[in-house]
Design an enzyme around this catalytic site. Structure first.
Site, PDB file in Angstrom:
ATOM      1  N   ARG A  32      34.795  38.215  39.268  1.00  0.00           N
ATOM      2  CA  ARG A  32      36.134  37.971  38.675  1.00  0.00           C
ATOM      3  C   ARG A  32      35.963  37.884  37.161  1.00  0.00           C
ATOM      4  NH1 ARG A  32      36.941  31.367  39.204  1.00  0.00           N
ATOM      5  NH2 ARG A  32      34.817  30.907  38.583  1.00  0.00           N
ATOM      6  N   GLU A  40      41.617  21.578  34.644  1.00  0.00           N
ATOM      7  CA  GLU A  40      40.617  21.477  35.709  1.00  0.00           C
ATOM      8  C   GLU A  40      39.593  20.425  35.322  1.00  0.00           C
ATOM      9  OE1 GLU A  40      38.525  25.066  36.779  1.00  0.00           O
ATOM     10  OE2 GLU A  40      40.317  26.285  36.578  1.00  0.00           O
ATOM     11  N   ASN A  44      43.130  33.299  34.005  1.00  0.00           N
ATOM     12  CA  ASN A  44      42.221  32.166  34.188  1.00  0.00           C
ATOM     13  C   ASN A  44      41.014  32.334  33.275  1.00  0.00           C
ATOM     14  OD1 ASN A  44      41.709  29.748  36.001  1.00  0.00           O
ATOM     15  ND2 ASN A  44      39.746  30.799  36.148  1.00  0.00           N
ATOM     16  N   GLU A  45      40.728  31.328  32.488  1.00  0.00           N
ATOM     17  CA  GLU A  45      39.525  31.282  31.647  1.00  0.00           C
ATOM     18  C   GLU A  45      39.166  32.636  31.041  1.00  0.00           C
ATOM     19  OE1 GLU A  45      36.387  29.317  33.867  1.00  0.00           O
ATOM     20  OE2 GLU A  45      37.200  27.363  33.313  1.00  0.00           O
ATOM     21  N   CYS A  76      37.692  50.532  24.417  1.00  0.00           N
ATOM     22  CA  CYS A  76      37.476  49.336  23.590  1.00  0.00           C
ATOM     23  C   CYS A  76      36.860  49.736  22.244  1.00  0.00           C
ATOM     24  CB  CYS A  76      36.567  48.341  24.308  1.00  0.00           C
ATOM     25  SG  CYS A  76      37.416  47.464  25.638  1.00  0.00           S
ATOM     26  N   CYS A  97      33.521  49.892  26.702  1.00  0.00           N
ATOM     27  CA  CYS A  97      33.942  51.239  27.098  1.00  0.00           C
ATOM     28  C   CYS A  97      34.508  51.999  25.892  1.00  0.00           C
ATOM     29  CB  CYS A  97      34.992  51.149  28.214  1.00  0.00           C
ATOM     30  SG  CYS A  97      36.606  50.602  27.639  1.00  0.00           S
ATOM     31  N   LYS A 133      32.200  26.923  48.090  1.00  0.00           N
ATOM     32  CA  LYS A 133      32.485  26.072  49.264  1.00  0.00           C
ATOM     33  C   LYS A 133      31.868  24.680  49.148  1.00  0.00           C
ATOM     34  CE  LYS A 133      28.762  28.077  52.115  1.00  0.00           C
ATOM     35  NZ  LYS A 133      28.180  28.881  51.028  1.00  0.00           N
ATOM     36  N   PHE A 134      30.861  24.512  48.291  1.00  0.00           N
ATOM     37  CA  PHE A 134      30.284  23.170  48.129  1.00  0.00           C
ATOM     38  C   PHE A 134      30.797  22.444  46.884  1.00  0.00           C
ATOM     39  CE2 PHE A 134      26.685  25.034  50.730  1.00  0.00           C
ATOM     40  CZ  PHE A 134      27.115  24.425  51.902  1.00  0.00           C
TER      41      PHE A 134
END
Ligand code: GAL
Length: 667
Positions: A119, A314, A157-158, A168, A165, A363-364
């Site tokens: 992401r 957050e 997000n962040e 850019c 490329c 998940k942790f």
């Protein structure tokens, strides 16, 4: 007293308690959503960030928009009294989008295009990506503009990262052409005659990188500025899209504190307010107090970006999952860290995440609701207790603000330049730690500090500190000159004011650029010390060790307060003060310890009339004191970040990780 500045979310002007919520992972489990609503209500949660990474569920195939599930969830949340911070989903693209046009995937410095994955890694220039983002953003904005639950937009997000490329690179060349007009101007500004690196055409310019050009610092700096500008442009396009349909809903994006990737003061202009994600490394042995200071310093930097309160978007309810060693938050630390954020100007305590995911890389990571799905966990209980407390504090605190008479200049572009530069100490100069070392005195003494960069105004401060401010730009010199002339106190320190905005050193003819007239000194040389080396200075009968850098200074009018103890520059000035206009400019030609900074700031504060919020009370180490004010009421936040019990003159006793709030009233 109500002021627009403090009201970030007019539809629901209260302290927010909540966090990232990802029901899209559980759409086949309606009982989970029901359970979440019940537990969120119990925990006093009043706001969730929705849809941050939900693009593949909102548009599973090109132009196949499915927003109904989201609308149902927003309705249910609203019925439960929970407001929504609605995200645009551009932080993670769906697979079909990369397959349709790989131009959305970033190209690395060696020219290799990434495959789909992860992401936060799309090209900010790609017209195709921008078009698809505008489309989904418009759909969301149209659908939710008038929903009473939606109180703010969470843009992407962040934001972070860069792409090399062709698109850019072309945009970079356009950016440079606009800035320098001619290639001769650019060559001059970047000092390209060195090693025969002159350009004859803008088309020859490539971004810096390990496999190419690394020896032109002006190029490195302008590339970083371009990356910020391109990200800003991308973000602003998102902002304009949502504002077209929902002009009254404020926008924010979650920043990453002191991250070096982007220059936030340039990024944030079109945001209504700043929000940020705070993840201190609590409980690494021996580091807690430093982490408390660093976190507080970062809150102050975030607040000053728009001189408004901010949203703590957050944080973690207990452990993260991505550190080398992932420690639990010990009992009390959660309340301490959240109330400390509020003390420094936050209008919220929000977390990643409401519910722990069952799979995937996070998940942790801890959450309000863990895999146990229970309200009986230690973490849930702490969150619930905080929720109840915030509910009570909201009316009292919401309209108050942090007021500061002291500013520390923390300048990202100067840090970039310092990092790119060879010498004077390539073994490392920890700019952030140096800035925090000058912050410690005030943090502990209950003296609020604004953390600003050199584009900010200096008006209204009594003391301005410019630690290791290697680059002077943004017209800083004339602001400093006026500030001291009009009675301000300045402290400058070693390795400040060596270069201008493209990393060119100020030469003999430019002494005014170096503020030599204000400081009353001329820096002749600078010596770097090994970590195992030290010098020392004795001031007012006390000897202090010195480290890292030692400037060799000659005085041109400044008074010498202390001198080096040894080496061939023994007897040369370390600490000087110069009267300029009706103010005073101090210069510290080296770096010292906490005791030296205490002695120095005790003196400056006495002379400048700066006092801590607790007056003359002796505050032990390890305690941080912040305050917010509203009219004649001052709310003082006293936090013990150490592992020992502490007391302030037997009046206030604090257990390890305890936070106490005191309300002071002056007539
Ligand atoms: C943040 C990010 C969240 C989550 C969190 C974990 O940086 O925005 O999506 O990954 O870290 O700590």
């Amino acid at each position: 007293m109500r002021s627009e500045r403090e009201i970030l979310t007019p539809k629901y002007p209260h302290l927010l308690h909540g966090g990232d919520y990802n029901p899209e992972q559980w759409l086949d489990r309606p009982e989970i959503l029901e359970c979440d609503l019940r537990l969120m209500k119990q925990a006093g949660i009043n706001c969730v960030s929705l849809g941050i990474f939900a693009w593949s569920k909102l548009e599973p195939a090109k132009d196949d928009f499915r927003l109904d599930w989201l609308a149902t969830i927003v309705d249910k949340l609203y019925e439960a009294g929970i407001y929504v911070d609605l995200a645009t989903p551009s932080g993670a693209r769906p697979r079909w989008l990369a397959e349709e046009n790989p131009e959305v995937l970033r190209v690395d410095e060696r020219g290799k295009r990434a495959r789909f994955g992860g992401r936060h890694n799309h090209c900010m220039t790609s017209p195709f990506y921008r078009e698809r983002v505008a489309k989904i953003d418009a759909r969301l904005a149209k659908r939710f503009a008038d929903h009473p639950a939606v109180i703010m937009w969470h843009i992407s997000n962040e934001f972070e990262g860069e792409c090399h490329c062709e698109l850019c690179q072309k945009a970079f060349r356009r950016f440079l052409k606009e800035k320098y007009q001619t290639i001769e101007n650019l060559n001059k500004a970047w000092w390209t005659a060195f090693w025969s690196h002159d350009y004859s055409d803008f088309e020859q310019i490539e971004p810096p990188g390990a496999s190419g050009e690394q020896s032109i610092n002006g190029l490195t700096l302008d590339w970083k500025r371009f990356v910020t500008a391109q990200t800003t442009d991308f973000m602003n396009q998102e902002i304009r899209t949502v504002k077209t349909y929902a002009p009254k809903i404020p926008v924010t994006t979650n920043l990453m504190g002191l991250s070096d990737v982007l220059c936030y003061p340039s990024l944030v202009k079109e945001l209504d307010f700043v929000s940020w994600d705070s993840y201190p490394n609590w409980h690494e042995p021996g580091q807690n107090v430093y982490e408390g200071m660093l976190d507080s310093f970062t809150h102050d930097y975030m607040r000053c970006l728009k001189n408004r309160p901010f949203i703590l978007m957050e944080s973690t309810t207990s452990t993260v999952n991505w550190r080398p060693v992932c420690k639990l938050k010990k009992p009390g630390m959660h309340r301490l860290s959240m109330l400390n954020a509020i003390g420094h100007g936050a209008q919220s305590a929000m977390y990643f995440q409401i519910r722990q995911s069952a799979g995937g890389p996070e998940k942790f990571h801890s959450a309000v609701i863990s895999h146990l799905n229970s309200e009986k966990t230690r973490v849930f209980r702490e969150v619930e207790a905080l929720g109840a407390e915030l509910g009570q504090l909201s009316d009292l605190l919401y309209d108050s603000y942090v007021e500061a008479e002291v500013a520390i200049l923390y300048d990202k572009e100067s840090k970039w330049a310092l990092t790119a530069s060879c010498g004077p100490r390539n073994a490392g100069l920890d700019y952030d730690r140096i800035c925090v070392s000058f912050y410690e005195y005030f943090w502990n003494a209950g003296i609020n500090v604004d953390v600003i960069d050199s584009s900010a105004s200096l008006e209204g401060y009594k003391l301005v500190i410019t630690p290791m401010l290697y680059m002077y730009h943004n017209d800083l010199q004339s602001k400093v000159r006026a500030f001291v002339k009009n009675g301000g106190y300045l402290l400058s320190t070693a390795l400040s004011g060596y270069v201008g905005s493209t990393d060119l050193c100020f030469t003999a003819a430019e002494e005014k650029e170096k503020l030599e007239d204000v400081l009353g000194i001329c820096v002749e040389e600078i010596d770097a010390l090994y970590d195992t080396e030290a010098n020392a200075t004795t001031w007012e009968g006390i000897r202090y060790p010195l480290h890292t850098l030692c400037e060799l200074v000659t005085c041109g009018g400044a008074e010498i307060l202390s001198v080096y103890e040894k080496d061939f520059y023994k007897g040369k000035p370390v600490l000087t003060v110069n009267a300029f206009g009706s103010g005073k400019a101090y210069h510290l030609a080296s770096y010292g310890n906490k005791a030296l900074y205490k002695a120095l700031f005790d003196r400056i504060c006495r002379k400048a009339g700066i006092e801590g919020v607790l007056g003359k009370a002796q505050i032990p180490d390890g305690i941080g004191v912040a305050s917010r004010r509203n009219g004649n009421k001052t709310f003082v936040f006293i936090g013990n970040f150490s592992e020992e019990e502490k007391s302030i003159e037997d009046r206030i006793k604090l257990k390890p990780f305890e936070m106490q709030m005191v309300v002071l009233e002056c007539p």
